[in-house]
Design a protein around this motif. Structure first.
Motif, short mmCIF file in Angstrom:
data_model
loop_
_atom_site.label_atom_id
_atom_site.label_comp_id
_atom_site.label_asym_id
_atom_site.label_seq_id
_atom_site.Cartn_x
_atom_site.Cartn_y
_atom_site.Cartn_z
N GLU A 23 0.81 -1.22 0.00
CA GLU A 23 0.00 0.00 0.00
C GLU A 23 0.84 1.27 0.00
O GLU A 23 0.34 2.37 -0.28
N LEU A 24 2.14 1.14 0.27
CA LEU A 24 3.04 2.30 0.29
C LEU A 24 3.66 2.57 -1.07
O LEU A 24 4.46 3.50 -1.21
N PHE A 25 3.31 1.76 -2.07
CA PHE A 25 3.92 1.89 -3.39
C PHE A 25 2.85 2.08 -4.47
O PHE A 25 1.72 1.62 -4.32
N SER A 26 3.24 2.75 -5.54
CA SER A 26 2.35 2.85 -6.70
C SER A 26 2.38 1.53 -7.45
O SER A 26 3.27 0.70 -7.26
N GLU A 27 1.39 1.34 -8.32
CA GLU A 27 1.35 0.13 -9.13
C GLU A 27 2.61 0.01 -9.99
O GLU A 27 3.16 -1.08 -10.17
N ASN A 28 3.08 1.13 -10.50
CA ASN A 28 4.29 1.11 -11.33
C ASN A 28 5.52 0.70 -10.52
O ASN A 28 6.35 -0.09 -10.99
N GLU A 29 5.64 1.24 -9.30
CA GLU A 29 6.79 0.89 -8.45
C GLU A 29 6.77 -0.60 -8.11
O GLU A 29 7.82 -1.26 -8.11
N LEU A 30 5.59 -1.13 -7.82
CA LEU A 30 5.49 -2.55 -7.51
C LEU A 30 5.91 -3.41 -8.71
O LEU A 30 6.63 -4.39 -8.56
N GLU A 31 5.48 -2.99 -9.89
CA GLU A 31 5.82 -3.72 -11.10
C GLU A 31 7.32 -3.67 -11.38
O GLU A 31 7.94 -4.69 -11.74
N VAL A 32 7.93 -2.49 -11.21
CA VAL A 32 9.36 -2.33 -11.47
C VAL A 32 10.17 -3.20 -10.52
O VAL A 32 11.14 -3.86 -10.93
N ARG A 33 9.80 -3.21 -9.25
CA ARG A 33 10.55 -4.01 -8.28
C ARG A 33 10.45 -5.51 -8.59
O ARG A 33 11.46 -6.22 -8.53
N THR A 34 9.26 -5.96 -8.92
CA THR A 34 9.10 -7.38 -9.23
C THR A 34 9.89 -7.76 -10.47
O THR A 34 10.54 -8.81 -10.52
#
Length: 275
Positions: A23-34
């Motif tokens: 919940e502390l990340f944007s959808e884009n940030e979550l995608e980039v990290r994965t």
């Protein structure tokens, strides 16, 4: 595929905050990290983690990964000679004689709010406490975060008890740590806390959130509190203020040597595999 010469690169994943606190990340940030995590295990031979807790997370989230894994717990290397005296420190920053220090950057996951709410409870119980915050006052995920914290301090009437010092010179930060009554590390997530390593250099007592990595990192001079409970933090903070804890002197060079030996061991393991 990555060129074979680049496969020798050792990739580092500091933590999996994105998996635990999405919940502390944007959808884009979550995608980039994965995508980065998958790239590391697909195109490189080795990944290093700063804690056993982070490695355990990796094995949970990527159970089919074939990459070699390593744990190298880093240590602090600071020049602690000729630090500012306590009197000079107090005069420079207009601080009380006794204070508790929380030197985290103002990212949302650093959990400053629980400290502010706990201070209010301690004050309401009739015990005086002063807390010093320092660190870069910005979080791109929520640009209003620091202003909201400062507003909360005002609303709760804690402006005389909570001090925001902002981003400080490294020497001043270490001086504040050395002269604090004890150190607080309230974070909701860490890979391996630099704050805790710095505090261990000075054999400071640490009141830390109940993260698995904090339990892994701390061996002496510590007390854990429930990370989401300002009440539990207030009780333990008040206890440490009323009855200052005895501390064990830490020979920090042991941790520095362990860091060096673990790093060398990792490199030797990789070299032997390539021969």
């Amino acid at each position: 595929p990555v060129n074979s010469n680049f496969r020798k690169t050792i990739c580092w994943i500091p933590d999996f905050q994105d998996k635990h606190l999405p919940e502390l990340f944007s959808e884009n940030e979550l995608e980039v990290r994965t995508k980065q995590h998958i790239d590391y295990q697909t195109n490189y031979d080795d990944i290093v983690f700063s804690s056993q807790a982070a490695l355990a997370d990796f094995e949970t989230f990527y159970p089919d990964a074939k990459v070699a894994t390593h744990v190298v717990r880093f240590a602090s290397f600071n020049n602690i000679e000729n630090l500012m005296s306590k009197d000079s420190l107090i005069e420079k920053y207009n601080l009380p004689e006794s204070y508790v220090y929380c030197p985290n950057q103002f990212w949302i996951h650093k959990n400053h709010k629980v400290v502010i709410d706990a201070v209010a409870k301690v004050i309401d119980s009739g015990i005086n406490v002063n807390v010093v915050f320092s660190g870069k006052e910005h979080d791109h995920r929520n640009p209003n975060h620091v202003n909201e914290l400062k507003k909360r301090v005002e609303i709760l009437g804690l402006s005389e008890n909570i001090h925001f010092l902002g981003f400080l010179p490294r020497e001043d930060q270490l001086s504040l740590m050395k002269n604090a009554s004890f150190i607080m590390q309230p974070s909701l997530f860490e890979g391996w806390s630099t704050v805790i390593e710095d505090a261990k250099v000075f054999s400071k007592f640490i009141l830390a959130s109940d993260l698995p990595v904090h339990s892994e990192q701390l061996e002496e001079n510590y007390l854990l509190f429930k990370r989401d409970s300002s009440e539990d933090l207030a009780i333990k903070m008040a206890s440490l203020i009323q009855s200052p804890p005895k501390v064990v002197d830490i020979n920090y060079s042991i941790y520095q040597k362990r860091f060096a030996l673990d790093f060398i061991s990792m490199v030797d393991t990789i070299k032997r595999r390539g021969n």
